[in-house]
Design a protein around this motif. Sequence first.
Motif, PDB file in Angstrom:
ATOM      1  N   HIS A  59      11.999   4.330   7.597  1.00  7.90           N
ATOM      2  CA  HIS A  59      10.887   4.675   6.706  1.00  7.90           C
ATOM      3  C   HIS A  59       9.576   4.619   7.465  1.00  7.90           C
ATOM      4  O   HIS A  59       9.316   3.695   8.228  1.00  7.90           O
ATOM      5  CB  HIS A  59      10.858   3.810   5.440  1.00  7.90           C
ATOM      6  CG  HIS A  59      10.945   2.337   5.656  1.00  7.90           C
ATOM      7  ND1 HIS A  59       9.867   1.510   5.536  1.00  7.90           N
ATOM      8  CD2 HIS A  59      11.985   1.545   5.987  1.00  7.90           C
ATOM      9  CE1 HIS A  59      10.235   0.263   5.769  1.00  7.90           C
ATOM     10  NE2 HIS A  59      11.524   0.261   6.050  1.00  7.90           N
ATOM     11  N   VAL A  71       7.843   0.529  -0.729  1.00 10.51           N
ATOM     12  CA  VAL A  71       8.992   1.044   0.018  1.00 10.51           C
ATOM     13  C   VAL A  71       9.621  -0.077   0.834  1.00 10.51           C
ATOM     14  O   VAL A  71      10.853  -0.212   0.870  1.00 10.51           O
ATOM     15  CB  VAL A  71       8.592   2.226   0.924  1.00 10.51           C
ATOM     16  CG1 VAL A  71       9.735   2.640   1.823  1.00 10.51           C
ATOM     17  CG2 VAL A  71       8.136   3.400   0.085  1.00 10.51           C
ATOM     18  N   VAL A  75      13.536  -1.003   0.304  1.00  8.52           N
ATOM     19  CA  VAL A  75      14.479  -0.852   1.426  1.00  8.52           C
ATOM     20  C   VAL A  75      15.027  -2.210   1.852  1.00  8.52           C
ATOM     21  O   VAL A  75      16.235  -2.354   2.079  1.00  8.52           O
ATOM     22  CB  VAL A  75      13.808  -0.121   2.616  1.00  8.52           C
ATOM     23  CG1 VAL A  75      14.707  -0.139   3.836  1.00  8.52           C
ATOM     24  CG2 VAL A  75      13.467   1.308   2.224  1.00  8.52           C
ATOM     25  N   GLU A  93      11.398   0.299  10.180  1.00  9.14           N
ATOM     26  CA  GLU A  93      10.089   0.766   9.732  1.00  9.14           C
ATOM     27  C   GLU A  93       9.316   1.283  10.940  1.00  9.14           C
ATOM     28  O   GLU A  93       9.266   0.626  11.982  1.00  9.14           O
ATOM     29  CB  GLU A  93       9.312  -0.363   9.065  1.00  9.14           C
ATOM     30  CG  GLU A  93       7.976   0.092   8.535  1.00  9.14           C
ATOM     31  CD  GLU A  93       7.251  -0.993   7.758  1.00  9.14           C
ATOM     32  OE1 GLU A  93       6.134  -0.735   7.321  1.00  9.14           O
ATOM     33  OE2 GLU A  93       7.805  -2.098   7.597  1.00  9.14           O
ATOM     34  N   THR A 114      11.069   8.360   3.670  1.00  5.83           N
ATOM     35  CA  THR A 114      12.212   7.550   4.059  1.00  5.83           C
ATOM     36  C   THR A 114      13.384   8.455   4.398  1.00  5.83           C
ATOM     37  O   THR A 114      13.621   9.446   3.715  1.00  5.83           O
ATOM     38  CB  THR A 114      12.601   6.597   2.907  1.00  5.83           C
ATOM     39  OG1 THR A 114      11.458   5.844   2.517  1.00  5.83           O
ATOM     40  CG2 THR A 114      13.717   5.659   3.319  1.00  5.83           C
TER      41      THR A 114
END
Length: 145
Positions: A59, A71, A75, A93, A114
């Motif tokens: 992401h 997010v 996640v 990330e 993502t």
Amino acid sequence: MIEITILVVMVLAALAVGTALRRRDGKLRAADTITPTEAARTELLAAAGVSGAGPAVLHFSADWCGPCVAVRRVVAGVTEGLSDAPNPPLDIEVDIDAEPALAKELNVLSLPTTFVFDREGRERFRISGVPKTADLHTALEPLTV
């Protein structure tokens, strides 16, 4: 009277476009079935941590991105929930400001974005906006067995 009619039509058109864009936000979309064959893309993904050793959730975020915090939470929760699976997914990330070449290669046009990659490093899903927990879990679960 014609001005009011034009104004009403424009407002209705704007509402329709806004509703259509809002419905698309956060939904899973299947990725193209084209296997990435370019060496540059493979190298960039490997440098980010998508090595093909297992499924991965990549992401893109930035310090200035407000929805990216949500997010991260989604996640992390989904990958933690699947940590007992035979092939647990990786949570990767990437700061878009630090890795603009990878963002360009993956055609990231907005944040948050993502990606879900399978064990072979193929892109399976792309999610624009904050993913829904159930959708992300449903997309990842078959990849972890």
